[in-house]
Design a protein around this motif. Sequence first.
Motif, PDB file in Angstrom:
ATOM      1  N   ALA A  22      -0.551   7.198   0.140  1.00  0.00           N
ATOM      2  CA  ALA A  22       0.477   6.812   1.496  1.00  0.00           C
ATOM      3  C   ALA A  22       1.746   6.054   0.452  1.00  0.00           C
TER       4      ALA A  22
ATOM      5  N   CYS B  11      -6.527   4.111  -1.627  1.00  0.00           N
ATOM      6  CA  CYS B  11      -7.488   3.041  -0.802  1.00  0.00           C
ATOM      7  C   CYS B  11      -7.672   2.087  -1.969  1.00  0.00           C
TER       8      CYS B  11
ATOM      9  N   SER C 237       0.830   0.258   4.516  1.00  0.00           N
ATOM     10  CA  SER C 237      -0.233  -0.378   6.242  1.00  0.00           C
ATOM     11  C   SER C 237      -1.387   1.942   6.765  1.00  0.00           C
ATOM     12  N   ARG C 238      -0.984   2.020   5.581  1.00  0.00           N
ATOM     13  CA  ARG C 238      -1.764   3.715   6.379  1.00  0.00           C
ATOM     14  C   ARG C 238      -3.100   3.098   5.941  1.00  0.00           C
ATOM     15  N   SER C 239      -3.599   3.649   7.077  1.00  0.00           N
ATOM     16  CA  SER C 239      -5.319   4.008   7.128  1.00  0.00           C
ATOM     17  C   SER C 239      -5.808   4.710   5.928  1.00  0.00           C
ATOM     18  N   CYS C 240      -6.950   4.888   5.432  1.00  0.00           N
ATOM     19  CA  CYS C 240      -7.620   5.819   4.102  1.00  0.00           C
ATOM     20  C   CYS C 240      -8.165   7.011   5.661  1.00  0.00           C
TER      21      CYS C 240
ATOM     22  N   SER D  76       9.864   2.160  10.750  1.00  0.00           N
ATOM     23  CA  SER D  76       9.683   3.981   9.538  1.00  0.00           C
ATOM     24  C   SER D  76      10.763   5.076  10.970  1.00  0.00           C
TER      25      SER D  76
ATOM     26  N   THR E 160      -7.114  -0.177   4.758  1.00  0.00           N
ATOM     27  CA  THR E 160      -6.310  -0.079   4.377  1.00  0.00           C
ATOM     28  C   THR E 160      -5.495   0.230   3.442  1.00  0.00           C
TER      29      THR E 160
ATOM     30  N   TYR F 120      -6.339   9.731  -1.523  1.00  0.00           N
ATOM     31  CA  TYR F 120      -5.294   9.917  -0.758  1.00  0.00           C
ATOM     32  C   TYR F 120      -4.580   8.966  -1.275  1.00  0.00           C
TER      33      TYR F 120
ATOM     34  N   ASP G  60     -11.134   4.400   6.629  1.00  0.00           N
ATOM     35  CA  ASP G  60     -10.430   3.766   7.298  1.00  0.00           C
ATOM     36  C   ASP G  60      -9.804   2.622   6.566  1.00  0.00           C
TER      37      ASP G  60
ATOM     38  N   ASN H 298      -1.155   1.539  12.402  1.00  0.00           N
ATOM     39  CA  ASN H 298      -0.876   1.742  10.749  1.00  0.00           C
ATOM     40  C   ASN H 298       0.562   2.347  10.863  1.00  0.00           C
ATOM     41  N   GLU H 299       1.623   1.669  12.259  1.00  0.00           N
ATOM     42  CA  GLU H 299       3.357   2.203  12.303  1.00  0.00           C
ATOM     43  C   GLU H 299       3.650   0.857  12.446  1.00  0.00           C
TER      44      GLU H 299
END
Length: 235
Positions: A126, A112, A130-133, A79, A139, A124, A137, A74-75
């Motif tokens: 972002a 999410c 590419s972040r995970s909830c 960045s 994407t 949530y 969990d 997820n990174e």
Amino acid sequence: METSKTTLKLLINKTEHKVLFAEADKDFVDFLFYVLSLPVGTIINLLKNKNTGWCLGDLYRSIESLSETYMQSNESKNSVLNPKSPLCPNEIPLLSLDNSHEPNAVLKFFSCPNSNHYSSSHLYVADAPSRSCPGCDATMNHELTFVPPECTTAADAERGFVKGVVTYMVMDNLEVTPMSTISCITLPIKFKVMDLSALEEQVVDFGIDEGLKLLKASMECKNVLTSVFLGNMED
């Protein structure tokens, strides 16, 4: 990068080959404020071809060469190598070094795909898809619509940080103060200039090239304006 330029009026001590101060407008002072907001990764990226000799430059290049295999899913290296400025679009000044920020750029946020009005476990947000909830969990690739604040006054619509109705005095070490008649009169005394004929005014252009030189010099010396415009650097 933007091609905008502004001008500075330098007061130079010809005898000592030194800039005493610059008379500057809003655009230049906004630029100085903006420099302080730049992430370290952005500064190193801007100066990586300027032979700085900094260890951070070596670190930057090693991360560039590092395989994405070693990054968490997820990174991304981008960045770190090209971080986003925390500034809002209307805070980016006329003179900008980082061309990843356009005046009319639209901020993007993601949520999410399982989020809804009845469950708080997925609420949530972002700034990358590419972040995970943390709740499930998944994407977080559901794009949200950002509604920017409306400009209700002329002051709100003006870009940058400082007011444009004031002329500013910028010292050789980049200290900024409002310009005043008294300060102009007392400065020769402060710098122990006994022969006023040794002082000379010079109007210079300040654009992207000078901005990069100023950014580099500000990391290396205290007489930044002298270094940029007269080529005389002191530790």
